[in-house]
Design a protein around this motif. Structure first.
Motif, PDB file in Angstrom:
ATOM      1  N   ASP A  55       0.816  -1.223   0.000  1.00  0.00           N
ATOM      2  CA  ASP A  55       0.000   0.000   0.000  1.00  0.00           C
ATOM      3  C   ASP A  55       0.846   1.269   0.000  1.00  0.00           C
ATOM      4  O   ASP A  55       0.393   2.333  -0.426  1.00  0.00           O
TER       5      ASP A  55
ATOM      6  N   ARG B  69      -8.017  -0.902  -1.867  1.00  0.00           N
ATOM      7  CA  ARG B  69      -8.116  -2.288  -1.420  1.00  0.00           C
ATOM      8  C   ARG B  69      -9.555  -2.777  -1.526  1.00  0.00           C
ATOM      9  O   ARG B  69     -10.506  -2.011  -1.352  1.00  0.00           O
TER      10      ARG B  69
ATOM     11  N   PHE C 205      -8.369   1.649   3.514  1.00  0.00           N
ATOM     12  CA  PHE C 205      -8.517   0.872   2.277  1.00  0.00           C
ATOM     13  C   PHE C 205      -8.758   1.762   1.067  1.00  0.00           C
ATOM     14  O   PHE C 205      -8.689   1.288  -0.073  1.00  0.00           O
TER      15      PHE C 205
ATOM     16  N   HIS D 204      -7.380 -13.665  -1.747  1.00  0.00           N
ATOM     17  CA  HIS D 204      -6.030 -13.136  -1.544  1.00  0.00           C
ATOM     18  C   HIS D 204      -4.966 -14.218  -1.613  1.00  0.00           C
ATOM     19  O   HIS D 204      -3.850 -14.032  -1.121  1.00  0.00           O
TER      20      HIS D 204
END
Length: 457
Positions: A84, A416, A411, A246
């Protein structure tokens, strides 16, 4: 198995008096007497001994449970944060690599520091520590055997059993014991486990598979039936859906038949799909069994003390006072029947028991509405009843569920996927709409849930 003893006056049985009338803390036979003898050096046993194993002090939680598990979970979360970081302006060198050996060494060193800390605390609080394997001789006497085989008899007015449990090996499966490992082993591996098959649908199975995937390893979960059976099933489905999206693979409705070692050192696992009866095979570097736990009661010779245990689970039967079938022998933590297998409850139960034995309090442990968290990649925290339990207890027409999907602020910038971030509150339909259970799936679920747990209590 560690043994902790605390000596105060008076002792049981009354020590013999010498010619001057002074008491001795040791019989002529070498038998030592104490007010309180605690069998087990885990969370509950330590709490009980200080208030009132193969590994070091601290038991499962410190050595092969909560502590190393959450640290490795944190390592996996940091990997996600590194991905991120570029969205927030950080320039991170690519590719991002993880060093298992370095992580394992740091985690293991921290665990060893906790072992030492527990030993120092025992010494500071005048608790005598024996590293013995214990078994009952009679209702007041335990025989401790050292690693060298030396036997020591220990007597006490009160005895607390806090021996916990160990992972179960499916010994009926060929090669399971020879080639598989459990959660007792995964946190102490010096080298990366590589491609791993995790067998089981428990929170231990999902947590281990989750952090292995997060560390960039190939992880597959094989489960016979539903995941997280003891939890809310809608939340359990969201947990596994997130893991699957994931990178964690799932073999559902399958059971392993045998494990074999190939000439190249890899493990070949043969399994069967229960729905189609079709057999299949796969190769892995590591096979981790997470198929339940068994209480450490087999070698205690409970029958010599008259202590009853469950014929089904082998756990020790206790009442609300934590007392067994023998009034002065108690059992706390995972070894006790009907108690949640959670470190904080064992600690509090141990403290309260010690206070009652010392006459400082009459408070009993409250096992209702104990919050818990499953440390999967997307954490799941809950307190109170699942939706299924609420319906079973109160009827479907009497239950109302309030729910919402949400997107955590952290997020948003890295975009995300938040499709499994979810919260629901299970309530009684009629006013005042009593909250029966709360379920939260998302980052920092443990911290969020414990705050709501206060309100529900």
């Amino acid at each position: 198995m560690a043994h902790l003893l605390r000596s105060r006056v008076p002792t049981w049985p009354p020590p013999p008096r010498g010619p001057s009338g002074h008491t001795h803390q040791e019989h002529d036979t070498g038998q030592q007497c104490y007010d309180l003898l605690v069998i087990g050096g885990g969370s509950g046993g330590l709490a009980c001994a200080k208030e009132g194993t193969r590994w070091g002090l601290g038991g499962t939680c410190v050595n092969v449970g909560c502590i190393p598990k959450k640290l490795m979970h944190q390592a996996a979360l940091l990997g996600g944060s590194l991905h991120d970081a570029s969205h927030f302006g950080w320039e991170v060198a690519q590719p991002i690599r993880h060093d298992w050996r370095k992580m394992a060494e740091a985690v293991q060193n921290y665990v060893k520091s906790l072992n030492w800390g527990h030993r120092v605390q025992l010494q500071d609080r005048k608790v005598k520590y024996f590293n013995f394997k214990a078994s009952f001789v009679n209702k007041h006497t335990v025989c401790g055997v050292s690693k060298g085989g030396k036997e020591t008899l220990l007597s006490a007015e009160h005895i607390v059993i806090a021996t916990g449990g160990r992972p179960r090996y499916p010994t009926h499966i060929e090669g399971a014991l020879e080639y598989g490992i459990t959660s007792d082993d995964i946190f102490w591996l010096k080298e990366s486990p590589g491609r791993t098959l995790v067998v089981g649908a428990s929170y231990v199975a999902l947590e281990c598979a989750g952090f292995l995937t997060g560390l960039g390893l190939d992880a597959t979960v094989m489960m016979r039936s539903v995941p997280l059976r003891a939890f809310d099933q809608q939340m359990a489905s969201l947990v596994t859906n997130h893991m699957a999206s994931h990178g964690t693979r799932f073999l559902r409705g399958c059971i392993p038949l045998k494990v074999e070692r190939l000439s190249d050192g890899q493990l070949q696992v043969t399994w069967v799909d229960l729905a189609s009866d079709r057999k299949d095979t796969g190769t892995f570097d590591t096979v981790l069994w997470a198929v339940g736990r068994v209480p450490e009661t087999g070698s205690l010779n409970l029958e010599k003390a008259g202590v009853w245990n469950s014929p089904d689970t082998q756990k020790i039967l206790v009442d609300a006072q934590e007392a067994t079938s023998v009034p002065h022998i108690y059992a706390i933590g995972d070894v006790a029947e009907g108690r949640p297998e959670l470190t904080p409850t064992a600690i509090m139960a141990g403290r309260l028991l010690a206070r009652r034995l010392c006459g400082q309090s009459s408070d009993l442990m409250d096992y209702d509405n104990v919050p818990t968290t499953v440390f999967t990649p997307l954490e799941y925290g809950c307190v109170g009843l699942s939706e299924e339990e609420a319906v079973a207890r109160h009827g479907e027409d009497s239950v109302e569920v309030y729910h919402a999907y949400y997107k955590p602020l952290e997020f948003t910038v890295p975009e995300r996927d938040a499709s499994q971030c979810y919260i629901k509150v299970v309530c009684l339909r009629e006013p005042p709409r009593l909250v029966l259970g709360l379920h939260f799936l998302g980052p920092n679920a443990g911290e969020v849930t414990q705050g709501f747990a206060l309100g529900i209590k």
